[in-house]
Design an enzyme around this catalytic site. Structure first.
Site, PDB file in Angstrom:
ATOM      1  N   ASP A 251      36.228  40.492  52.641  1.00 43.24           N
ATOM      2  CA  ASP A 251      35.840  41.191  53.660  1.00 43.24           C
ATOM      3  C   ASP A 251      35.286  42.396  53.326  1.00 43.24           C
ATOM      4  O   ASP A 251      34.567  43.048  53.857  1.00 43.24           O
ATOM      5  CB  ASP A 251      37.154  41.475  54.748  1.00 43.24           C
TER       6      ASP A 251
ATOM      7  N   ASP B  90      45.063  38.135  26.211  1.00 45.08           N
ATOM      8  CA  ASP B  90      46.329  37.659  26.419  1.00 45.08           C
ATOM      9  C   ASP B  90      46.538  36.280  25.690  1.00 45.08           C
ATOM     10  O   ASP B  90      47.788  35.939  25.601  1.00 45.08           O
ATOM     11  CB  ASP B  90      46.351  37.472  28.048  1.00 45.08           C
TER      12      ASP B  90
ATOM     13  N   ARG C 162      37.311  41.408  39.711  1.00 41.96           N
ATOM     14  CA  ARG C 162      38.520  41.046  39.256  1.00 41.96           C
ATOM     15  C   ARG C 162      39.702  41.550  40.097  1.00 41.96           C
ATOM     16  O   ARG C 162      39.850  42.850  40.043  1.00 41.96           O
ATOM     17  CB  ARG C 162      38.735  41.080  37.807  1.00 41.96           C
TER      18      ARG C 162
ATOM     19  N   HIS D   9      43.038  45.851  35.286  1.00 44.13           N
ATOM     20  CA  HIS D   9      43.584  47.000  34.511  1.00 44.13           C
ATOM     21  C   HIS D   9      42.813  48.179  34.415  1.00 44.13           C
ATOM     22  O   HIS D   9      43.062  49.120  33.978  1.00 44.13           O
ATOM     23  CB  HIS D   9      43.128  46.448  33.083  1.00 44.13           C
TER      24      HIS D   9
ATOM     25  N   GLU E 285      44.430  32.191  30.219  1.00 49.03           N
ATOM     26  CA  GLU E 285      44.632  32.960  29.367  1.00 49.03           C
ATOM     27  C   GLU E 285      46.116  32.854  28.778  1.00 49.03           C
ATOM     28  O   GLU E 285      46.745  33.754  28.131  1.00 49.03           O
ATOM     29  CB  GLU E 285      44.437  34.421  29.663  1.00 49.03           C
TER      30      GLU E 285
END
Length: 267
Positions: free
Chosen positions: A87, A178, A73, A48, A152
């Site tokens: 990586d 959520d 995230r 987000h 969620e």
């Protein structure tokens, strides 16, 4: 030069509570400031927040000397995104919208090199291996990686027992906003029906020997979750804290204005 210890992974495996903050500004300077504020973990939000691979790398660099462990995230649990983030030097990944044990198993495979997984081998040219100065990176990388999956939805709650049985999942994070929406309570995570589901899920996660996590801006809820045994609890977000502080400062000098420091809707 060995792979350094993932302090966050060590802490949640030992049951030591970790208090965290969400980073949604997408700016290295904001991450660097947050890294001095005493939090145990900081989430660089690629779902987000306005982030891409380069902005995430800049925030990882900004936090390289911080005692807070960065958690990235990803926007979605696709293999190619996970490979890029690993990586780039991310060691703890938080993956949203994990609805089933099958998804969780695929995520475990995505973070590990063959023969235990499907992660592409190319870290020798990447930040993860300190640009090939960690000689045994490929052999030891797994020791420092931590996988957190987000539960969620109703589907995820229904399959929670099976998700918890997946070897290689280090923690299960409940996404309250959520989850509330999927339960029919959009913007009302404080509804008793939602809180009952959250508390039952935390209890089940802890009983299964996994680390439980959550994010809310409500201190009463957060302290309750810690009492239930939640190990990694995020208690705010940089955007909200920054906006609230500025609005309160402005309001103190303006006649007829009032400060606003109520929790953001949905959290």
């Amino acid at each position: 030069m060995p792979v350094s210890e993932n302090r966050f992974k060590t802490a949640i495996k030992s049951g030591k509570p970790q208090i965290g903050l969400w980073l949604d500004m997408g700016e290295a300077i904001a991450a660097e400031i947050a890294g001095t504020s005493g939090f145990d973990w900081l989430v660089i939000d690629g779902e987000h927040g306005p982030n891409d691979l380069r902005s995430i790398i800049e925030q990882l660099r900004a936090l390289s000397s911080s005692p807070a462990e960065p958690v990235v995230r990803v926007p979605v649990g696709d293999t190619w995104i996970i490979k890029q983030m690993l990586d780039a030097g991310a060691r703890t990944l938080l993956v949203p919208m994990v609805d089933s044990a099958e998804q969780a198993r695929e995520l475990v495979r995505a973070i590990h090199y063959p023969p235990h997984g499907i992660r592409g081998v190319g870290a020798a040219v990447a930040r993860a291996s300190a640009f090939n100065t960690i000689d045994d990176y490929a052999e030891t990388a797994a020791e420092g990686l931590c996988l957190l999956v987000q539960v969620e939805t109703r589907a995820a709650i229904a399959d929670l027992d099976n998700i918890l049985a997946v070897e290689g999942v280090d923690g299960v994070f409940i996404g309250p906003a959520d989850l509330a929406a999927d339960l029919g309570y959009l913007g009302r995570m404080d509804a008793p029906e939602v809180q009952e589901v959250i508390e039952n899920a935390i209890t089940k996660i802890v009983s299964a020997g996994k680390a439980a996590g959550i994010l809310t801006f409500n201190e009463t809820f957060n302290r309750r979750y810690l009492e239930l045994g939640a190990t990694f609890v995020a208690v705010g977000a940089d955007v909200f804290e920054f906006a609230t502080a500025l609005r309160n400062l402005s309001a103190r000098y303006k006649v007829g204005s009032s400060s606003t420091n109520s929790p953001a809707k949905g959290y």
